[in-house]
Design an enzyme around this catalytic site. Structure first.
Site, PDB file in Angstrom:
ATOM      1  N   ASP A   1      -1.709   0.879 -27.967  1.00  0.00           N
ATOM      2  CA  ASP A   1      -0.834   0.092 -28.823  1.00  0.00           C
ATOM      3  C   ASP A   1      -0.145   0.963 -29.880  1.00  0.00           C
ATOM      4  O   ASP A   1      -0.815   1.705 -30.612  1.00  0.00           O
ATOM      5  CB  ASP A   1      -1.666  -1.001 -29.513  1.00  0.00           C
ATOM      6  CG  ASP A   1      -0.829  -1.889 -30.401  1.00  0.00           C
ATOM      7  OD1 ASP A   1      -0.069  -2.708 -29.850  1.00  0.00           O
ATOM      8  OD2 ASP A   1      -0.938  -1.740 -31.632  1.00  0.00           O
TER       9      ASP A   1
ATOM     10  N   THR B   1       1.386   0.211 -32.756  1.00  0.00           N
ATOM     11  CA  THR B   1       1.062  -0.062 -34.156  1.00  0.00           C
ATOM     12  C   THR B   1      -0.301   0.515 -34.515  1.00  0.00           C
ATOM     13  O   THR B   1      -0.480   1.102 -35.584  1.00  0.00           O
ATOM     14  CB  THR B   1       1.115  -1.570 -34.452  1.00  0.00           C
ATOM     15  OG1 THR B   1       2.443  -2.035 -34.179  1.00  0.00           O
ATOM     16  CG2 THR B   1       0.764  -1.868 -35.896  1.00  0.00           C
TER      17      THR B   1
ATOM     18  N   HIS C   1      -3.485   4.446 -37.311  1.00  0.00           N
ATOM     19  CA  HIS C   1      -4.558   5.437 -37.155  1.00  0.00           C
ATOM     20  C   HIS C   1      -4.110   6.806 -37.678  1.00  0.00           C
ATOM     21  O   HIS C   1      -4.832   7.456 -38.439  1.00  0.00           O
ATOM     22  CB  HIS C   1      -4.947   5.516 -35.671  1.00  0.00           C
ATOM     23  CG  HIS C   1      -5.942   6.582 -35.359  1.00  0.00           C
ATOM     24  ND1 HIS C   1      -7.296   6.346 -35.342  1.00  0.00           N
ATOM     25  CD2 HIS C   1      -5.777   7.901 -35.040  1.00  0.00           C
ATOM     26  CE1 HIS C   1      -7.928   7.475 -35.028  1.00  0.00           C
ATOM     27  NE2 HIS C   1      -7.023   8.428 -34.837  1.00  0.00           N
ATOM     28  N   GLU C   2      -2.924   7.238 -37.273  1.00  0.00           N
ATOM     29  CA  GLU C   2      -2.429   8.552 -37.705  1.00  0.00           C
ATOM     30  C   GLU C   2      -2.173   8.585 -39.212  1.00  0.00           C
ATOM     31  O   GLU C   2      -2.433   9.597 -39.869  1.00  0.00           O
ATOM     32  CB  GLU C   2      -1.177   8.941 -36.924  1.00  0.00           C
ATOM     33  CG  GLU C   2      -1.375   9.065 -35.414  1.00  0.00           C
ATOM     34  CD  GLU C   2      -2.511   9.985 -34.992  1.00  0.00           C
ATOM     35  OE1 GLU C   2      -2.769  10.998 -35.670  1.00  0.00           O
ATOM     36  OE2 GLU C   2      -3.158   9.678 -33.973  1.00  0.00           O
TER      37      GLU C   2
ATOM     38  N   HIS D   1      -5.324   9.363 -40.958  1.00  0.00           N
ATOM     39  CA  HIS D   1      -5.619  10.804 -41.065  1.00  0.00           C
ATOM     40  C   HIS D   1      -4.931  11.395 -42.301  1.00  0.00           C
ATOM     41  O   HIS D   1      -5.522  12.182 -43.037  1.00  0.00           O
ATOM     42  CB  HIS D   1      -5.153  11.551 -39.815  1.00  0.00           C
ATOM     43  CG  HIS D   1      -5.974  11.317 -38.604  1.00  0.00           C
ATOM     44  ND1 HIS D   1      -7.348  11.207 -38.622  1.00  0.00           N
ATOM     45  CD2 HIS D   1      -5.610  11.180 -37.293  1.00  0.00           C
ATOM     46  CE1 HIS D   1      -7.804  11.016 -37.400  1.00  0.00           C
ATOM     47  NE2 HIS D   1      -6.767  10.989 -36.572  1.00  0.00           N
TER      48      HIS D   1
ATOM     49  N   ASP E   1     -11.532  11.195 -37.419  1.00  0.00           N
ATOM     50  CA  ASP E   1     -11.841  10.300 -36.298  1.00  0.00           C
ATOM     51  C   ASP E   1     -13.295   9.876 -36.368  1.00  0.00           C
ATOM     52  O   ASP E   1     -14.158  10.628 -36.854  1.00  0.00           O
ATOM     53  CB  ASP E   1     -11.594  11.016 -34.962  1.00  0.00           C
ATOM     54  CG  ASP E   1     -10.115  11.189 -34.676  1.00  0.00           C
ATOM     55  OD1 ASP E   1      -9.358  10.214 -34.834  1.00  0.00           O
ATOM     56  OD2 ASP E   1      -9.714  12.306 -34.292  1.00  0.00           O
TER      57      ASP E   1
END
Length: 197
Positions: free
Chosen positions: A119, A121, A126-127, A130, A136
């Site tokens: 997905d 979005t 997620h990025e 970071h 992670d």
């Protein structure tokens, strides 16, 4: 006026000036306390992330709704940005932060993950996680945003869980006063985390 009266008057005036100076010096401490509660604003540039604009906007909205002491805003066209977002053909990846105002990290939103069914979005959120200093947490469930690809292609959650929100809050606690010497020099963790399965 006798000399003793002048000395007494001068001493009183000096005491008054010193007392007022003490009051004036107390005011910045209050302002500093207010600054400690300030929101850290980080600008992002997605001008080179064609096709990802809606996913980036949704990922930004998710983070802005989830944390209170850091806010992501779109940089003015051609303006400086702490988070540079680009579209690539590989796997998504990002520099591990937490990025500080005036410094810069890079996010690459790779189409390889989308081609494999992940997905957009969730990838964008997620990025961005970071960039805000979250590593992670693989393998992990869909309820952990930072579990990334290990949650599987059916996972579309782009919302950080309580632990992830707390860690970002901690990363940006007390605004600028908590930043370390490495933050002043612009050094982040520096690792690039590639989010391939």
């Amino acid at each position: 006026m006798p000399l003793a009266t002048w000395i007494k008057a001068g001493t009183s005036a000096t005491a008054l000036v010193l007392a007022m100076a003490g009051t004036a010096s107390a005011a910045p401490a209050v302002e500093q306390t207010d600054a400690q509660a300030a929101v850290v604003t980080l600008r992002y540039d997605d001008s080179r992330a064609a096709g990802w604009e809606a996913a980036i906007a949704a990922g930004v909205a998710s983070w802005n709704a989830s944390v209170t002491n850091v806010k992501l805003v779109e940089a003015a066209p051609g303006g400086a940005a702490e988070i540079v977002i680009v579209a690539t053909s590989g796997w998504p990846q990002a520099t591990l932060g937490p990025v500080r105002p005036g410094r810069q990290v890079r996010v690459e939103l790779g189409s390889q993950a989308v081609n494999d069914g992940y997905d957009k979005t969730r990838i964008a959120a997620h990025e961005l996680g970071h960039s805000l200093g979250l590593p992670d947490t693989k393998p992990g469930p869909c309820s952990q945003l930072m579990s990334g690809s290990s949650a599987g292609t059916a996972c579309t959650s782009a919302v950080p869980n309580a632990t992830e929100r707390s860690r970002v809050q901690s990363n940006y606690a007390n605004a600028f006063t908590a930043f370390t010497a490495s933050d002043v020099t612009g050094v982040t963790d520096g690792r690039t985390l590639v989010d391939a399965p």
